[in-house]
Design an enzyme around this catalytic site. Structure first.
Site, mmCIF file in Angstrom:
data_model
loop_
_atom_site.group_PDB
_atom_site.id
_atom_site.type_symbol
_atom_site.label_atom_id
_atom_site.label_comp_id
_atom_site.label_asym_id
_atom_site.label_seq_id
_atom_site.Cartn_x
_atom_site.Cartn_y
_atom_site.Cartn_z
ATOM 1 C CB SER A 1 -5.466 -2.552 5.073
ATOM 2 O OG SER A 1 -4.916 -3.213 4.048
ATOM 3 C CG ASP B 1 2.662 -1.845 4.069
ATOM 4 O OD1 ASP B 1 2.436 -1.948 2.930
ATOM 5 O OD2 ASP B 1 2.352 -0.686 4.588
ATOM 6 C CD GLN C 1 -2.036 4.600 1.715
ATOM 7 O OE1 GLN C 1 -1.982 5.113 0.539
ATOM 8 N NE2 GLN C 1 -1.007 4.156 2.261
ATOM 9 N NE ARG D 1 -4.376 6.407 8.923
ATOM 10 C CZ ARG D 1 -3.744 5.570 8.219
ATOM 11 N NH1 ARG D 1 -2.394 5.841 7.916
ATOM 12 N NH2 ARG D 1 -4.183 4.889 7.498
ATOM 13 C CE LYS E 1 5.667 5.117 4.787
ATOM 14 N NZ LYS E 1 4.470 5.091 4.174
#
Length: 429
Positions: free
Chosen positions: A195, A311, A169, A30, A25
């Site tokens: 991240s 995650d 993000q 992206r 995903k």
């Protein structure tokens, strides 16, 4: 799924199967933005079947075709009160990426989502875009969706600063549109970058699309430049692979093959290979793909920093708890602003098997002293796909595991329950 709950069980404690995972995903979403900005020059192969990707793809295609009455998974593109409204449902990645994409492409629209999405902060990203020249208004509570975008965009500066410890993000959303900006972008990352592998993934995929960049210390610079004719093939999803690692870890014996995963992956969640070594799972890459084997070794790691792969947190914490392994975790700062407050959700559900997750500043300690496995346990999922999938492997320890609202898995792994059945799990509704 149409049912409000399912009962999961696993006859026997051995697992042997081959499972073909959906495309990533993270990579898919992206790639879709790169495809749209390049007007099709960047061709994307092996898109994810996840609902988040279906929604983003549908909205981008709908905008391209000037649709104003269409639905895509749990999202839609509709004309409401003579105003175009893009509803991304629960798709957090789509919310962040479209927040940057819509203003720089001169798209007048309202961007909204589920009630939970309206509670997830977006102010840091909108502030940065407004500094660049985007015309964005809050259509509800300031700092949160829904957002209203004007078609008027005139770049005011090419320099913007953004905190690195909130959500990668936000950074990715800005980087993806940077080559499209007339003056390019100099992005200053303030403080520690959470991240980091996700930012590295973004830049690597942009390189595949012909985009050059410079990353020096806390500064990432991207000039205005055209996308090149290119193809991006999306790798299977390492986040989805993590649940199979959990199943292997909680089985007495396991051999699981996951085709087409790469030893050198762009995905930060590929770190699950080294994390799960601590729980007795050996990983090897063969001509058939990634092979997981339960070695029988006792758990050995007691401290896990998941800053670069948040995650994976629910999966690893549940495995550690189910094995009665007292461990400490850090790098979980972003979990409280995800689909749910994942820290609180973990605390609530782990308590049902007698395990405590204690918060101590930036550290989280598992206390498994009272671990036990009732014959039947009901797991709430909090509208969070990862809660459902992280707790599903407990069916190897609990005779009847009830998962509430199992349909949440469509967000990232629609075939999850079907794949569990292929692995010998039994599902009753």
């Amino acid at each position: 799924m149409p049912h409000t709950s399912l009962i999961l069980s696993k006859p026997g404690t051995e697992t042997s199967c081959t499972i073909q995972l959906t495309g990533s995903k993270s990579e898919s979403n992206r790639a879709l933005i790169l495809n749209a900005l390049s007007k099709g020059k960047v061709v994307v192969n092996n898109l994810s079947s996840a609902d988040d990707t279906v929604i983003l793809n549908g909205i981008l295609r709908g905008l391209e075709n000037q649709e104003d009455n269409a639905t895509f998974g749990s999202g839609s593109l509709l004309k409401v009160d003579n105003e175009l409204t893009a509803n991304i449902g629960p798709a957090g990645t789509a919310m962040r990426f479209l927040t940057a994409y819509l203003p720089v492409t001169g798209t007048a629209a309202v961007l909204t989502g589920t009630e939970r999405m309206k509670q997830r902060p977006i102010g840091i990203l909108t502030d940065a875009l407004q500094q660049l020249g985007a015309q964005i208004e809050y259509a509800g509570v300031e700092g949160y969706p829904p957002l209203r975008f004007s078609k008027d965009f005139k770049q005011a500066t090419n320099q913007v600063s953004i905190r690195g410890n909130v959500s990668s993000q936000y950074i990715t959303a800005l980087l993806l549109v940077a080559p499209f900006l007339e003056k390019g972008l100099e992005l200053h990352i303030e403080g520690e970058l959470t991240s980091r592998p996700y930012v590295e993934m973004t830049l690597a995929m942009m390189e595949e699309a012909g985009i050059t960049y410079q990353w020096n210390g806390s500064l990432i610079s991207i000039q205005n430049q055209p996308f090149q004719d290119s193809q991006i093939t999306v790798e299977p999803d390492w986040s989805a692979a993590s649940y199979w690692y959990a199943i292997a870890a909680l089985s007495d014996q396991a051999k699981i093959v996951l085709p087409f995963l790469k030893a050198k992956s762009l995905q930060g969640d590929s770190r699950i290979t080294e994390i799960m070594e601590h729980f007795g799972i050996a990983s090897s890459f063969t001509e058939n793909g990634l092979e997981l084997v339960k070695t029988g070794a006792a758990p050995k790691g007691t401290f896990f920093d998941l800053k670069d792969c948040p995650d994976l947190a629910q999966t690893v914490i549940v495995v550690s708890a189910a094995l009665g392994h007292n461990a400490t975790f850090t790098g979980l700062e972003t979990l409280k602003i995800k689909e749910t407050d994942r820290i609180k959700a973990l605390q609530n559900e782990l308590a049902k098997i007698g395990v405590l997750l204690k918060e101590d500043g930036e550290l989280y300690h598992l206390d498994c002293a009272d671990l036990h496995f009732p014959q039947q346990v009901t797991i709430a999922t909090y509208e969070d796909h990862r809660m459902a999938m992280a707790f599903a492997p407990l069916a190897l320890k609990v005779e009847q595991l009830e998962i509430e609202e199992p349909g949440v898995v469509v967000k990232s792994y629609p075939s999850f329950w079907d794949d569990l059945q292929k692995a010998g799990f039994t599902i009753n509704t």
